[in-house]
Design a protein around this motif. Structure first.
Motif, mmCIF file in Angstrom:
data_model
loop_
_atom_site.group_PDB
_atom_site.id
_atom_site.type_symbol
_atom_site.label_atom_id
_atom_site.label_comp_id
_atom_site.label_asym_id
_atom_site.label_seq_id
_atom_site.Cartn_x
_atom_site.Cartn_y
_atom_site.Cartn_z
ATOM 1 N N UNK A 157 3.619 -1.052 -7.558
ATOM 2 C CA UNK A 157 3.279 -2.325 -8.188
ATOM 3 C C UNK A 157 1.915 -2.813 -7.716
ATOM 4 N N UNK A 158 1.588 -2.569 -6.450
ATOM 5 C CA UNK A 158 0.266 -2.934 -5.938
ATOM 6 C C UNK A 158 -0.813 -2.115 -6.623
ATOM 7 N N UNK A 159 -0.546 -0.840 -6.825
ATOM 8 C CA UNK A 159 -1.515 0.019 -7.502
ATOM 9 C C UNK A 159 -1.801 -0.473 -8.925
ATOM 10 N N UNK A 160 -0.751 -0.978 -9.603
ATOM 11 C CA UNK A 160 -0.951 -1.477 -10.959
ATOM 12 C C UNK A 160 -1.831 -2.724 -10.964
ATOM 13 N N UNK A 161 -1.584 -3.614 -10.002
ATOM 14 C CA UNK A 161 -2.352 -4.856 -9.929
ATOM 15 C C UNK A 161 -3.812 -4.575 -9.579
#
Length: 234
Positions: A73-77
């Motif tokens: 999820x951090x990578x997506x943000x």
């Protein structure tokens, strides 16, 4: 054909002669240069392989997916297209561990305290270069790791500590469980032989200096092991 009684008689004679020779033999003297090696018993804390496998699989099922979803999820943000690998173990070279144990024993002996426990802390590297301008710069940020740190006991509880130089030599400076300096009142430690520092400045502000009677900060906490995954030496 010889009678059975004659054969039995000869067999018994052979046994008696053999026993007589054995009794007359002198026991071999032990080489004084090679003392017997003491037997080391297995610690009670060792777990069966089946139990180790069960705990490993439990982490795989109950922790790895949570970590993976969070990091993805951090990578997506952040629009980071680099794949994140959840670490499963950290290792150190065996010689490094032996050197570490010998080192902390040497330092606490100079400080006049005894190691009561060796803690293994769960830790996590930040999403940045953590050891800048050194060969140990973190190549895989956000990975889990462990820290090894000894404690000493004042008769009531275990304290993390570091070593500082005092007026009378090395002293153990106590910290709380979160690696923050703490205040210990004079006389709190009943062991008159210990040199554990008994009046550290009562603050958790890292910018505030320690008293002038103590100099330096010698950490006894070990880190910088190799985590897997990512693959070794990458």
């Amino acid at each position: 054909m010889k009678r059975p009684s004659i054969l039995i008689g000869k067999f018994l004679c052979a046994i008696i002669i053999s026993a007589s020779i054995s009794c007359n033999e002198q026991p071999k003297e032990q080489d004084p240069k090679k003392p017997e090696k003491p037997v080391v018993l297995a610690p009670q804390e060792i777990v069966p392989i089946s139990q180790a496998k069960n705990m490993y699989d439990s982490y795989e099922k109950r922790r790895v997916p949570l970590i993976q979803r969070y990091e993805d999820s951090i990578n997506k943000v952040t629009k980071n297209d680099k794949e994140f690998h959840v670490g499963r173990f950290v290792y150190y070279d065996y010689k490094t561990i032996k050197q570490y144990l010998e080192y902390i024993e040497q330092e606490v002996a100079d400080a006049g305290v005894e190691i009561s426990t060796l803690r293994l802390y769960y830790s996590n590297y930040p999403d940045e270069e953590f050891f800048p301008k050194t060969k140990d710069s973190i190549k895989h940020p956000r990975q889990n790791s462990i820290m090894l740190s000894p404690t000493y006991n004042d008769g009531k509880r275990d304290y993390l500590f570091y070593i500082a130089q005092g007026a009378k030599g090395k002293e153990a400076v106590p910290m709380n469980n979160s690696f923050e300096p703490i205040k210990v009142e004079y006389g709190h430690n009943n062991d008159t032989n210990t040199k554990a520092y008994a009046s550290f400045v009562p603050t958790t502000n890292p910018t505030k200096a320690a008293p002038a009677i103590l100099q330096g900060e010698e950490s006894l906490t070990l880190n910088r092991g190799t985590g897997v995954p990512p693959p070794k030496n990458q």
